[in-house]
Design an enzyme around this catalytic site. Structure first.
Site, mmCIF file in Angstrom:
data_model
loop_
_atom_site.group_PDB
_atom_site.id
_atom_site.type_symbol
_atom_site.label_atom_id
_atom_site.label_comp_id
_atom_site.label_asym_id
_atom_site.label_seq_id
_atom_site.Cartn_x
_atom_site.Cartn_y
_atom_site.Cartn_z
ATOM 1 C CB THR A 1 -0.877 0.071 1.259
ATOM 2 O OG1 THR A 1 -0.008 0.161 2.385
ATOM 3 C CG2 THR A 1 -1.744 -1.155 1.385
ATOM 4 C CE LYS B 1 -12.410 11.545 16.231
ATOM 5 N NZ LYS B 1 -11.300 10.665 16.616
ATOM 6 C CD GLU C 1 -4.809 -2.093 3.275
ATOM 7 O OE1 GLU C 1 -5.412 -1.716 2.247
ATOM 8 O OE2 GLU C 1 -4.013 -1.365 3.908
ATOM 9 C CD1 TRP D 1 -16.811 12.366 15.470
ATOM 10 C CD2 TRP D 1 -17.064 10.743 13.942
ATOM 11 N NE1 TRP D 1 -16.245 11.235 15.985
ATOM 12 C CE2 TRP D 1 -16.383 10.211 15.070
ATOM 13 C CE3 TRP D 1 -17.324 9.903 12.857
ATOM 14 C CZ2 TRP D 1 -15.959 8.885 15.136
ATOM 15 C CZ3 TRP D 1 -16.906 8.584 12.923
ATOM 16 C CH2 TRP D 1 -16.220 8.077 14.048
#
Lengths: 540, 540
Positions: free
Chosen positions: B185, B438, B331, B443
């Protein structure tokens, strides 16, 4: 070197959890003996599966136990499929059409602990229960209101049994190679033989059979499996449709009722269905008579037996439905090959197109298929070389329950079919190994000769068998049931073959009979017919 | 109880053998540095794969060895995929767009024994070879005639290397959990991390990603993967297309060349393609300029980054092509979700339809997906509850090569994405976990604020980051690159947010910059941008 990938077990439990989580509101519609139209969702279904699993534990069933079912295609049978297998037990589906002795045999052989029975089969099982000493109890698939009077021992009503159970159940972590289901073949020779599917084989078959060139299931499909769930897991559709998030419609005992099928198709907007040729004849007959249409239906899979051309043609030309040939067997979960026609195929000259249309299709990924001659040598895929069909793969059985495997080296399963593969990898079955006629060192297809005889307007039914012959080893004998009042002679029908097959293929003689022998599932019983003529004396 | 089913290993070798046996004449078309249009068949390909396997053995490569590739999408790279993995070696695809230090790092970390290099990357590797002491030799993917002058040590020409080898090779019987391929990655934090795929995970991903509600590959498809084969196995298409028997077209280094892509589409009758939004912009731009059409193309998959609405619309309205959003990552092999629109969806009011169209789609079977809040509690799929996305499944990684796994209990992989699931199980990504802001216990999605800013005509590019705030923990800071000669003020852009998001989401302040930071793959480098403002003092 080690892979870093997770290796969760491939289980039916994962199919259940996936459908429940991703497609909770997708519908399942059923016809049952006690309800002409039952409707609920995957979420409802799998909550009841939880209740059923708790009920099984309470009955005393344990992981590894075999639980029998004799039921039609409906929601309760679906609940049994998942409740039993996901509990780590083995779901043994029993074909009610078998002879009584066969049913007794397989219930004993499988060691069924409990038997779940559709109300329509209660009388049948009452008569057989004394021959099933290992069965601890019977559960009738109905509600308290509809519970029949019965002499079954230790009997329960399904709805009452699960009513007060919790729908929470801690599903066991199963090995993917664990047994999930059991189905006996209804062969014509010897006792039925059991195939034990695993969770792994079931998941892999669901993947393979759902691919675009096979069943092609999607979330937008409304699927009606007309193939009974006591035949090879209903071709696996009870697993593969939820995996795809498709809506399921299950016609219960009304599988040969053209009117009910038509109503379901139109009312539920069915897009795909699967069944044997007989079912399609019933449906098409009804449509012809009623003048009704089936606009939502896009494709049907035809398997279980070779399908005659007129069924394909009527579906496509009159109703715009693609009928697609498939081939498989109990030993293959069942799907082996699938015949998808392309738009390029449709541009072919009609005769060539029809030939391809009637083929059994291409192997799906997961099935390794070959054709071999009598010495076991692999034959080319050239459209002419005919040989015995052998398969192997992740959803093919390696043997039978409690029997020694008897397969060829390399682990190939002998399907018993004889076929050639064309240059586009489409299989054309030409005969069954045991029905092929060996004449002068060459093979003659009994099926091709039968089909030709049946295309004669004066023939009601025909069988062709090989009878011992001094000079040629075997020669074909044509056994014919004439249509009423037909004056058909042996000469007429033998002449009919001329120009249609090689001269040496034409049957040597003809025997006329009033009726032919059939198996429990309605197929020609060639074994019995061969016995009739085992001492036959050729005239010449 | 024992299942009777066969359990052949799920291997890439079985995909190769299946395609070779069932689809020998299906074509593979490639553009390479030395040939603008190379054409051969699966049969040809896998014969050469046999030659390659013999050549690898002769070079001294052994099962378990890691063999590197730095190459474009073409037939030689496909041969490497199969030749290396089916020999029991590990095919390590290297992204040439990484920084040099990253390439050096991963070649060393993976312990590559040999490196196969496209001629276009020879100069790059020449400069790096001294930092790759474990590489025993280099093979340039070209023919003798086109072999460049090179300072690479122990260098071979691919065509010369395999020319005199036998195409017969006895493929080893591999365990399905054996490592087959390795891909790093290109994360923005720390060193690249390696994901090691297994034969099993590759086969299962091929099944799952080929289903009708995902790539939907069939024998009649002509598939052009524009996603580089050095990105997560080219989304696995190099395996799944042969599994389905599809024709493959590989554009080599011409992946961003609208003219070449258009020519390939029309000449080879491509029906399906897959790539990142940038590629589609290039194609659509070219079509707009040239006035050419792409009649054979039916659908394209868009992944790798969120795709803007106009791409979907132009494809569908102007060219009749269904553009379909997909989501995944290295992944996950990579496919996690796929967004297929139905004909019912198309009847929705346009705004509602567009919202659904832009979603990342539904989990495919094999991927278990959940969203969780900060306490790890699972959130409902209600179209509003946003949380961290976690996945697990048979083609999801459980860790990284040579690293301790660092996953949550239950074996869930943290994707790093923040999303909600709508009531139809469609995922909508709202942010990356690390980019979420945050504020006051709630959020705020930085991505949504960025997209809004970018829709302002005077904004060239925008980033929104969370900056520490005494009262609110964090508050959003908008960092803007203005378009040339634009007089845009902070007040203008903040006012622009009014009525479009909740008041408390509106960035507290605005910083204007000349340029933003980007990663090697062209994405916003938020980590660097956050560092710029780590000591930022709010005005109030």
């Amino acid at each position: 070197m080690l892979s870093t990938m997770m290796e969760p077990a491939l289980t039916i439990t994962s199919v259940m959890n996936f459908a429940k989580k991703n497609y909770p509101n997708q519908e399942i519609i059923s016809v049952t003996a006690d309800n002409p139209l039952h409707r609920y969702t995957y979420k409802d279904a799998f909550q009841r599966v939880g209740k059923l699993a708790n009920a099984l534990v309470e009955l005393g069933a344990k992981p590894g136990d075999v639980i029998g079912t004799m039921a039609w295609n409906d929601y309760r049978h679906l609940e049994l499929y998942y409740g039993i297998s996901c509990s780590g037990m083995v779901c043994h589906t029993i074909n009610p059409r078998l002879f009584d002795e066969q049913i007794e045999y397989i219930v004993e052989h499988a060691e069924d602990k409990f038997l779940f029975v559709d109300p329509l089969f209660v009388t049948k099982i009452e008569a057989l229960q004394d021959k099933m000493p290992n069965v601890l109890g019977f559960i009738v698939l109905t509600s308290e209101d509809n519970m029949p009077e019965t002499t079954l021992r230790n009997v329960h009503c399904y709805e009452t049994l699960i009513a007060d159970k919790s729908d929470e159940f801690v599903w066991p972590e199963l090995q993917e190679s664990a047994a999930s289901a059991l189905c006996y073949t209804s062969g014509t020779t010897g006792n039925p033989k059991g195939v034990v599917y695993s969770h792994r084989s079931t998941v892999l078959h669901s993947y393979a059979s759902s691919m675009p060139d096979a069943f092609a299931f999607s979330r937008n499909d409304v699927v009606m499996p007309i193939v009974p769930m006591f035949h090879v897991n209903g071709w696996g559709i009870v697993y593969s449709a939820p995996m795809a998030g498709a809506k399921l419609v299950m016609p219960g005992p009304k599988m040969a009722d053209g009117k009910v099928l038509t109503t379901l198709i139109n009312q539920e907007k069915i897009t795909m269905s699967a069944g044997v040729p007989t079912v399609w004849l019933a449906l098409l007959d009804y449509l012809e008579q009623s003048g009704e249409s089936i606009d939502s239906l896009k494709r049907v899979t035809v398997g279980g037996a070779a399908c005659p051309l007129p069924i394909f043609k009527t579906f496509y030309d009159k109703y715009g439905v693609e009928a697609e040939h498939a081939w498989g067997m109990t030993e293959m979960s069942p799907l082996g090959t699938y015949n998808k026609m392309s738009s390029q195929d449709r541009e072919l000259p009609e005769e060539e197109f029809n030939q391809k249309l009637l083929r059994q299709g291409r192997p799906i990924y997961g099935v390794d298929l070959r054709i071999v001659n009598e010495n076991g040598d692999e034959l080319p895929w050239d459209g002419t070389s005919s040989g015995a069909v052998q398969v192997r793969g992740a959803f093919v059985t390696a043997g039978y329950h409690k029997q020694q495997a008897d397969f060829t080296p390399g682990g190939w399963f002998e399907t018993g079919d004889v076929a050639f593969m064309d240059e586009e990898s489409r299989m054309q079955i030409t005969d069954r190994t045991k029905d092929i006629i060996k004449s002068g060192g060459e093979w003659i297809s009994s099926i091709e000769l039968e089909n030709l005889a049946m295309s004669h307007p004066a023939v009601a039914e025909a069988a062709v068998i090989g009878v011992a012959h001094e000079k040629w080893t075997e020669r074909p004998l044509l056994v014919v049931v004439r249509k009423p009042d037909s004056g058909l002679t042996a000469q007429d029908i033998l002449k009919f073959y001329q120009g249609k097959v090689a001269t040496w293929w034409i049957p040597t003689e003809v025997a006329f009979v009033v009726e032919l022998a059939h198996t429990a599932t309605g197929k020609l019983d060639k074994k019995t017919i061969r016995q009739w003529y085992q001492d036959y004396q050729w005239q010449d």
